[in-house]
Scaffold this motif. Structure first.
Motif, PDB file in Angstrom:
ATOM      1  N   UNK A 422       0.829  -1.208   0.000  1.00 43.16           N
ATOM      2  CA  UNK A 422       0.000   0.000   0.000  1.00 43.16           C
ATOM      3  C   UNK A 422       0.863   1.258   0.000  1.00 43.16           C
ATOM      4  N   UNK A 423       1.949   1.243   0.771  1.00 41.30           N
ATOM      5  CA  UNK A 423       2.856   2.394   0.804  1.00 41.30           C
ATOM      6  C   UNK A 423       3.486   2.613  -0.560  1.00 41.30           C
ATOM      7  N   UNK A 424       3.923   1.532  -1.193  1.00 40.88           N
ATOM      8  CA  UNK A 424       4.552   1.646  -2.510  1.00 40.88           C
ATOM      9  C   UNK A 424       3.568   2.170  -3.553  1.00 40.88           C
ATOM     10  N   UNK A 425       2.358   1.614  -3.593  1.00 41.29           N
ATOM     11  CA  UNK A 425       1.376   2.046  -4.600  1.00 41.29           C
ATOM     12  C   UNK A 425       1.015   3.510  -4.420  1.00 41.29           C
ATOM     13  N   UNK A 441      13.833   3.463  -6.489  1.00 44.19           N
ATOM     14  CA  UNK A 441      13.617   4.179  -5.233  1.00 44.19           C
ATOM     15  C   UNK A 441      12.987   3.269  -4.183  1.00 44.19           C
ATOM     16  N   UNK A 442      12.096   2.370  -4.633  1.00 49.59           N
ATOM     17  CA  UNK A 442      11.450   1.446  -3.704  1.00 49.59           C
ATOM     18  C   UNK A 442      12.452   0.484  -3.088  1.00 49.59           C
ATOM     19  N   UNK A 443      13.396   0.011  -3.883  1.00 54.15           N
ATOM     20  CA  UNK A 443      14.434  -0.870  -3.334  1.00 54.15           C
ATOM     21  C   UNK A 443      15.278  -0.132  -2.298  1.00 54.15           C
ATOM     22  N   UNK A 444      15.540   1.144  -2.551  1.00 56.91           N
ATOM     23  CA  UNK A 444      16.309   1.937  -1.587  1.00 56.91           C
ATOM     24  C   UNK A 444      15.558   2.100  -0.275  1.00 56.91           C
ATOM     25  N   UNK A 445      14.211   2.113  -0.367  1.00 58.06           N
ATOM     26  CA  UNK A 445      13.382   2.231   0.834  1.00 58.06           C
ATOM     27  C   UNK A 445      12.944   0.882   1.380  1.00 58.06           C
ATOM     28  N   UNK A 446      13.296  -0.203   0.690  1.00 63.17           N
ATOM     29  CA  UNK A 446      12.939  -1.537   1.150  1.00 63.17           C
ATOM     30  C   UNK A 446      11.494  -1.908   0.931  1.00 63.17           C
ATOM     31  N   UNK A 447      10.797  -1.263  -0.018  1.00 64.99           N
ATOM     32  CA  UNK A 447       9.371  -1.547  -0.207  1.00 64.99           C
ATOM     33  C   UNK A 447       9.029  -1.858  -1.658  1.00 64.99           C
ATOM     34  N   UNK A 448       9.939  -2.507  -2.378  1.00 67.63           N
ATOM     35  CA  UNK A 448       9.634  -2.923  -3.747  1.00 67.63           C
ATOM     36  C   UNK A 448       8.773  -4.187  -3.697  1.00 67.63           C
ATOM     37  N   UNK A 449       7.517  -4.108  -4.113  1.00 66.36           N
ATOM     38  CA  UNK A 449       6.629  -5.277  -3.987  1.00 66.36           C
ATOM     39  C   UNK A 449       7.079  -6.458  -4.829  1.00 66.36           C
ATOM     40  N   UNK A 480      -6.043 -10.902   0.300  1.00 67.95           N
ATOM     41  CA  UNK A 480      -6.119  -9.480  -0.046  1.00 67.95           C
ATOM     42  C   UNK A 480      -4.792  -8.985  -0.614  1.00 67.95           C
ATOM     43  N   UNK A 481      -3.698  -9.385   0.032  1.00 67.32           N
ATOM     44  CA  UNK A 481      -2.380  -8.980  -0.469  1.00 67.32           C
ATOM     45  C   UNK A 481      -2.144  -9.539  -1.869  1.00 67.32           C
ATOM     46  N   UNK A 482      -2.465 -10.791  -2.095  1.00 68.62           N
ATOM     47  CA  UNK A 482      -2.203 -11.467  -3.357  1.00 68.62           C
ATOM     48  C   UNK A 482      -2.967 -10.805  -4.502  1.00 68.62           C
ATOM     49  N   UNK A 483      -4.235 -10.504  -4.258  1.00 70.56           N
ATOM     50  CA  UNK A 483      -5.051  -9.876  -5.303  1.00 70.56           C
ATOM     51  C   UNK A 483      -4.510  -8.495  -5.647  1.00 70.56           C
ATOM     52  N   UNK A 484      -4.173  -7.726  -4.633  1.00 75.46           N
ATOM     53  CA  UNK A 484      -3.658  -6.376  -4.888  1.00 75.46           C
ATOM     54  C   UNK A 484      -2.330  -6.426  -5.638  1.00 75.46           C
ATOM     55  N   UNK A 485      -1.488  -7.373  -5.274  1.00 77.58           N
ATOM     56  CA  UNK A 485      -0.204  -7.463  -5.963  1.00 77.58           C
ATOM     57  C   UNK A 485      -0.388  -7.914  -7.408  1.00 77.58           C
ATOM     58  N   UNK A 486      -1.242  -8.891  -7.648  1.00 79.86           N
ATOM     59  CA  UNK A 486      -1.453  -9.361  -9.022  1.00 79.86           C
ATOM     60  C   UNK A 486      -2.003  -8.249  -9.906  1.00 79.86           C
ATOM     61  N   UNK A 487      -2.852  -7.403  -9.350  1.00 79.87           N
ATOM     62  CA  UNK A 487      -3.357  -6.263 -10.128  1.00 79.87           C
ATOM     63  C   UNK A 487      -2.213  -5.339 -10.534  1.00 79.87           C
ATOM     64  N   UNK A 488      -1.292  -5.100  -9.605  1.00 82.89           N
ATOM     65  CA  UNK A 488      -0.156  -4.241  -9.937  1.00 82.89           C
ATOM     66  C   UNK A 488       0.802  -4.946 -10.883  1.00 82.89           C
ATOM     67  N   UNK A 489       0.990  -6.252 -10.692  1.00 76.49           N
ATOM     68  CA  UNK A 489       1.905  -7.008 -11.538  1.00 76.49           C
ATOM     69  C   UNK A 489       1.518  -6.902 -13.008  1.00 76.49           C
ATOM     70  N   UNK A 499      13.283  -7.834 -11.022  1.00 76.62           N
ATOM     71  CA  UNK A 499      13.472  -8.395  -9.680  1.00 76.62           C
ATOM     72  C   UNK A 499      13.854  -9.868  -9.761  1.00 76.62           C
ATOM     73  N   UNK A 500      13.246 -10.589 -10.702  1.00 76.69           N
ATOM     74  CA  UNK A 500      13.593 -12.003 -10.888  1.00 76.69           C
ATOM     75  C   UNK A 500      15.021 -12.160 -11.396  1.00 76.69           C
ATOM     76  N   UNK A 501      15.426 -11.307 -12.325  1.00 78.00           N
ATOM     77  CA  UNK A 501      16.796 -11.373 -12.844  1.00 78.00           C
ATOM     78  C   UNK A 501      17.806 -11.127 -11.730  1.00 78.00           C
ATOM     79  N   UNK A 502      17.533 -10.144 -10.887  1.00 68.34           N
ATOM     80  CA  UNK A 502      18.437  -9.867  -9.773  1.00 68.34           C
ATOM     81  C   UNK A 502      18.507 -11.060  -8.821  1.00 68.34           C
TER      82      UNK A 502
END
Length: 699
Positions: A422-425, A441-449, A480-489, A499-502
């Protein structure tokens, strides 16, 4: 003394056997009263004070057990009438309550506690029968709350009131509870003002510093228990929520208390409050719904989150003490390590308090004209990562914190993941930057979904059956988390692929650093023929490996059905009603998915044996069921042309298998809710993967 003790124990034996003594109920009442009544000075025939103390303990326990049995109707009819008459004579004609509350101040802590138990049981019994609070008990507690110092008397009153209110909460006695709250309102306010470090001028002028007392720690814990009960009572009766009102004082308690167990209990209490799980261990969820409106809940949470964020902005995290990890028997010192492992329970609680406060602050600011700045939110996260880096300095990639810190607690991990998502979005919406810049920027803040989700899949060895466990369980907010993430994905596949490559690069580096690292497992081990192996982030040093290497699969066979309400899953097509869903269970789903069930007796026997061989055999049985599913739901058409299984491919394989299993279960009406929207989102994942690999797609 000896005949009196024998007569009391004879009554006790008869009560335990469900029979009546060979004497009248009036005589039994007189015997019990004589044994309970405090004695001043030496007693004729008494050989030692210990004998009198033993007699008093037995009599107090007998009073409490008889009253509890009458309340729960556990006695057979003849004995029930007999003991009910004895109890009536004791409490009404012989006036037992003054004798009980007198023992509250006993220097013998066992007697004081047993007297509090007996008094609480009698108070609740008569409250349930007549709706009237014992005036003697109420007067004693009110007087003690107004003027007593830390000690047995105050502890007994705190414990007694807490127990009475817990029983009223469990029974959903809203009207009686409301009367009790009104009767103790003034005295409890005075108690909190005297014992909590409030940010008020009158508190600073208090002439007595109770925290210096050696008994302060026990009293503090009992007071914190009472605050949770009062908050749960506020939820039921529609009143104010005590924890939220005194949140600033609780935060200051964490900073100022000299005893670590008091700090920890205060932090855990704040965590339950911010997660809105106050009283979940002993109260019924339906009972706590109460009369609170959405506006009241929002106001209460605003008080709490404002206190938390203000404290964090004033460097509260720098004052939080975190001791080394503890277990039954003392603190644990790892062999060969100079520094002990930190208390991860404390770290998880502090992290969730801040993350959920930031999440609620964002939601509130979005609904009002005040708004908030991205820099403000980023500042809170930076303070949190600074706090965590001091306690666990081994991790270099900040997005790994959530997977490693919360690995042992699934419900907390999902709450943290949902809050960070939610913070990231929100940051992505407000910043209006491109996805690549936002992800960095999200990785720098630790919130990359994307990082969080990839780490989650890695931690479960890309096993879709564990994701299925999460989906059909109501113990976490995974749905709830899964649905929200899949929508963003679906809107940022490039970020997911990056992220997968890293993760793949880190895994390659980790594998080249030592073959033994590939043997580490987190939530399960894969059988030899499995093409999907666990990928481990290279940013985690051996100290962090110890935190996750011993984790095992979580058994959700007893989980209730997932509730689709407010989960954004059944947005288009309505699912089955609550009554219809009640016939589904996690056990039914697993039986259909993984084959015939194992008997409950066998499961219990196996779970009681902590040997590694039993754990492996359970995993092997599960792997056999999964191998059948993989044959049925083969995703060979999605394998990359090179034949190399990357993190991205493993993730898509996992989600594809999950989609096919859920589809099959829903077709057979064995899934506990309507998953049509979820299946559309999972199908979108495959589509995005195909579009990102056009050469492979054409094949």
């Amino acid at each position: 003394m000896e005949p009196l003790f024998n007569r009391v124990t004879d009554v006790y034996r008869c009560f335990l056997s469900g029979s009546c003594p060979d004497q009248s109920a009036a005589n039994v009442a007189r015997v019990m009263f004589s044994a309970v009544r405090p004695v001043r000075g030496p007693v004729r025939g008494e050989r030692s004070p210990a004998e009198r103390a033993e007699l008093t303990c037995v009599a107090l326990t007998l009073v409490e057990k008889i009253t509890c049995s009458l309340q729960s109707h556990r006695l057979p009819p003849p004995a029930a009438s007999y003991y009910e008459e004895a109890q009536r004579l004791l409490c009404e004609e012989m006036d037992l309550m003054p004798q009980l509350v007198h023992h509250f101040q006993s220097e013998d802590q066992i007697i004081s506690h047993l007297a509090a138990k007996s008094a609480s049981t009698c108070v609740f019994y008569h409250l349930h029968k007549s709706g009237v609070v014992s005036p003697v008990w109420q007067e004693k507690c009110v007087e003690t709350f107004h003027g007593s110092r830390p000690g047995p008397e105050l502890d007994a009153c705190l414990w007694s009131l807490t127990q009475v209110m817990k029983k009223l909460l469990k029974g959903a006695h809203r009207d009686i509870l409301q009367k009790l709250l009104e009767a103790f309102d003034c005295s409890l306010s005075a108690l909190c003002l005297r014992f909590l470090p409030e940010e008020k001028e009158e508190a600073r002028r208090s002439p007595v510093d109770f925290t210096s007392s050696r008994l302060w720690g026990a009293t503090s814990c009992l007071l914190l228990d009472l605050l949770e009960v009062l908050t749960a009572a506020g939820l039921m009766c529609g009143g104010r929520l005590t924890i939220h009102v005194h949140s600033s004082a609780l935060l200051k308690t964490v900073s100022c208390s000299s005893q670590y167990f008091v700090k920890k209990q205060a932090v855990l209490l704040l965590k339950r409050a911010v997660l809105q799980k106050v009283g979940e261990d002993w109260a019924l969820g339906e009972a706590l719904s109460g009369q609170r409106t959405r506006e009241n809940q929002s106001y209460d949470m605003s008080l709490l989150t404002r206190s938390v964020l203000t404290a964090v902005a004033n460097d509260w995290l720098q004052t939080v003490q975190v001791e080394q990890d503890a277990f039954f028997g003392g603190t644990r010192q790892t062999r060969g390590e100079d520094s002990p492992e930190p208390d991860c329970v404390m770290l998880r609680a502090v992290s969730l308090i801040l993350l959920k406060s930031v999440e609620f602050h964002i939601q509130t600011a979005r609904a009002t004209a005040g708004g908030h700045s991205a820099a403000e939110v980023s500042g809170y996260l930076q303070r949190l990562w600074g706090f965590l880096s001091v306690q666990l300095p081994e991790v270099t990639h900040r997005c790994c914190w959530i997977s490693l810190l919360f690995a042992e607690q699934d419900d907390d991990m999902m709450e943290a993941a949902r809050a960070l998502l939610a913070i990231f979005l929100n940051h992505r919406l407000c910043s209006r930057l491109d996805d690549v810049t936002v992800s960095e920027a999200a990785c720098a803040s630790g919130c990359n979904p994307h990082c969080h989700f990839v780490l989650l899949l890695q931690s479960v060895s890309f096993d879709h059956s564990i994701l299925l466990d999460f989906l059909i369980s109501s113990e976490t907010c995974f749905l709830e988390y899964f649905v929200r993430y899949l929508k963003y994905l679906g809107t940022d596949w490039r970020g997911f692929a990056a992220a997968c490559d890293n993760a793949t690069q880190r895994a390659t580096l980790a594998a080249s650093g030592g073959a033994d690292r590939s043997k580490l497992t987190n939530r399960g081990e894969r059988h030899k023929g499995d093409v999907i192996s666990r990928v481990r982030p290279a940013d985690v040093n051996p100290t962090m490996e110890r935190m996750t290497a011993e984790l095992r699969l979580v058994d959700y066979d007893s989980s209730d059905e997932s509730d689709p309400e407010d989960m954004e899953v059944s947005e288009v097509e309505p699912g089955p009603s609550v009554c219809d869903r009640s016939r589904f269970s996690a056990f039914d789903v697993k039986r259909e998915t993984f084959g015939p069930p194992i008997s409950t007796t066998q499961k219990l026997c196996e779970s009681s044996k902590p040997s590694l061989s039993d754990s492996n055999s359970s995993l092997e049985r599960r792997a056999e069921g999964l191998s059948v599913l993989r044959e049925e739901t083969s995703c060979a058409s999605m394998a990359p042309p090179s034949g190399k299984v990357t993190c991205e491919t493993s993730a898509v394989l996992c989600l594809s298998e999950l989609s096919k299993v859920v589809t099959r279960l829903q077709t057979k009406e064995l899934f506990p809710y309507n998953a049509s929207s979820l299946l559309k989102l999972l199908a979108q994942v495959e589509s995005c993967y195909q579009q990102s690999h056009p050469l492979h797609s054409n094949k």
